[in-house]
Design a protein around this motif. Structure first.
Motif, PDB file in Angstrom:
ATOM      1  N   GLY A  44      -7.420  -1.827   0.869  1.00 19.98           N
ATOM      2  CA  GLY A  44      -8.301  -1.008   1.692  1.00 19.98           C
ATOM      3  C   GLY A  44      -8.555  -1.547   3.081  1.00 19.98           C
TER       4      GLY A  44
ATOM      5  N   ALA B 220      -2.845   7.959   6.087  1.00 16.23           N
ATOM      6  CA  ALA B 220      -4.271   7.984   6.437  1.00 16.23           C
ATOM      7  C   ALA B 220      -4.562   7.068   7.623  1.00 16.23           C
ATOM      8  CB  ALA B 220      -5.117   7.582   5.228  1.00 16.23           C
ATOM      9  N   VAL B 221      -3.964   5.884   7.624  1.00 15.29           N
ATOM     10  CA  VAL B 221      -4.164   4.941   8.716  1.00 15.29           C
ATOM     11  C   VAL B 221      -3.575   5.504  10.008  1.00 15.29           C
ATOM     12  CG1 VAL B 221      -3.473   2.649   9.535  1.00 15.29           C
ATOM     13  CG2 VAL B 221      -4.374   2.935   7.210  1.00 15.29           C
TER      14      VAL B 221
ATOM     15  N   LYS C 155     -10.924   1.220   4.619  1.00 15.43           N
ATOM     16  CA  LYS C 155     -11.356   2.387   3.855  1.00 15.43           C
ATOM     17  C   LYS C 155     -12.856   2.295   3.631  1.00 15.43           C
ATOM     18  CE  LYS C 155     -10.213   5.342   0.050  1.00 15.43           C
ATOM     19  NZ  LYS C 155      -9.298   5.590  -1.060  1.00 15.43           N
TER      20      LYS C 155
ATOM     21  N   GLU D  80       0.502   7.289   1.107  1.00 14.96           N
ATOM     22  CA  GLU D  80      -0.723   8.034   1.431  1.00 14.96           C
ATOM     23  C   GLU D  80      -1.649   7.187   2.307  1.00 14.96           C
ATOM     24  OE1 GLU D  80       1.282   9.745  -1.930  1.00 14.96           O
ATOM     25  OE2 GLU D  80       0.436   7.735  -1.806  1.00 14.96           O
ATOM     26  N   THR D  81      -1.733   5.898   2.001  1.00 19.30           N
ATOM     27  CA  THR D  81      -2.536   5.000   2.832  1.00 19.30           C
ATOM     28  C   THR D  81      -1.924   4.880   4.215  1.00 19.30           C
ATOM     29  OG1 THR D  81      -3.422   3.786   0.958  1.00 19.30           O
ATOM     30  CG2 THR D  81      -3.375   2.618   3.076  1.00 19.30           C
ATOM     31  N   GLN D  82      -0.608   4.749   4.289  1.00 17.06           N
ATOM     32  CA  GLN D  82       0.073   4.684   5.585  1.00 17.06           C
ATOM     33  C   GLN D  82      -0.242   5.927   6.413  1.00 17.06           C
ATOM     34  OE1 GLN D  82       4.286   3.626   5.411  1.00 17.06           O
ATOM     35  NE2 GLN D  82       3.906   2.662   3.434  1.00 17.06           N
TER      36      GLN D  82
ATOM     37  N   TRP E 228     -11.044   6.512   6.131  1.00 19.61           N
ATOM     38  CA  TRP E 228     -10.541   5.358   6.870  1.00 19.61           C
ATOM     39  C   TRP E 228     -11.080   5.353   8.289  1.00 19.61           C
ATOM     40  CZ3 TRP E 228      -7.406   1.606   4.745  1.00 19.61           C
ATOM     41  CH2 TRP E 228      -6.922   1.867   3.457  1.00 19.61           C
TER      42      TRP E 228
ATOM     43  N   GLU F 143      -1.093  -5.235   5.428  1.00 15.40           N
ATOM     44  CA  GLU F 143      -2.179  -5.186   4.455  1.00 15.40           C
ATOM     45  C   GLU F 143      -2.881  -6.535   4.424  1.00 15.40           C
ATOM     46  OE1 GLU F 143      -2.760  -3.473   0.005  1.00 15.40           O
ATOM     47  OE2 GLU F 143      -1.010  -4.759   0.329  1.00 15.40           O
TER      48      GLU F 143
ATOM     49  N   PHE G  72       0.832  -1.203   0.000  1.00 16.23           N
ATOM     50  CA  PHE G  72       0.000   0.000   0.000  1.00 16.23           C
ATOM     51  C   PHE G  72       0.870   1.258   0.000  1.00 16.23           C
ATOM     52  CE2 PHE G  72       0.261  -1.955   4.137  1.00 16.23           C
ATOM     53  CZ  PHE G  72       0.633  -0.927   4.994  1.00 16.23           C
ATOM     54  N   SER G  73       0.258   2.348  -0.421  1.00 14.20           N
ATOM     55  CA  SER G  73       0.985   3.595  -0.669  1.00 14.20           C
ATOM     56  C   SER G  73       1.333   4.348   0.611  1.00 14.20           C
ATOM     57  CB  SER G  73       0.122   4.512  -1.542  1.00 14.20           C
ATOM     58  OG  SER G  73      -0.999   4.969  -0.789  1.00 14.20           O
TER      59      SER G  73
END
Length: 144
Positions: A92, A18-19, A123, A14-16, A128, A88, A11-12
């Motif tokens: 999502g 956001a989480v 997500k 950006e996902t890191q 999230w 992951e 995962f990106s």
């Protein structure tokens, strides 16, 4: 984002981020004793088991319990939440291990029980949120 977080998956960044924001949002809500903000970190139908072993189902139940706890036995409790690992599970859906360190109201570490938490953060249409989780109190590490 610190490099000491173990990230497993593709995962990106950006996902890191956001989480991590979800975890830090939960930390802020806990430390400011804001049960509404705390509840907003969860999905509508989340399942949460707290450090006392009480399972709460749904955002509303989590916020209601937290409101009572924050006025009662948690009123003088504060903590720092540090993401330790992200795994992951599926696109999502990220499992997140968090270490909780007790602090004073200014954020300085203090002696006391620590927590380890597993969150499943997913997500949703509106961002999230924590879909499931379990908190466990642990003894502080021995002085050394």
């Amino acid at each position: 984002m610190t490099s000491d977080i173990l990230v497993v998956g593709t995962f990106s960044p950006e996902t890191q981020a956001a989480v991590t924001r979800v975890v830090k949002g939960l930390e802020k809500a806990f430390n400011t004793k804001d049960p509404v903000a705390l509840g907003e970190q969860f999905t509508e139908h989340a399942s949460w088991t707290n450090a006392r072993g009480t399972r709460l189902d749904g955002r509303e139940a989590i916020a209601e319990f937290s409101a009572r706890a924050m006025k009662g036995f948690l009123r003088d409790s504060f903590a720092q939440y540090d993401v330790v690992k992200m795994l992951e599970i599926a696109p999502g859906v990220i499992a997140v291990n968090v270490a909780q360190t007790p602090t004073d109201s200014a954020g300085n570490p203090v002696d006391g029980p620590r927590g380890v938490t597993l969150y499943v953060i997913a997500k949703q249409v509106d961002g999230w949120h924590i879909a499931a989780g379990q908190n466990m109190a642990v003894d502080p590490p021995p002085a050394g």
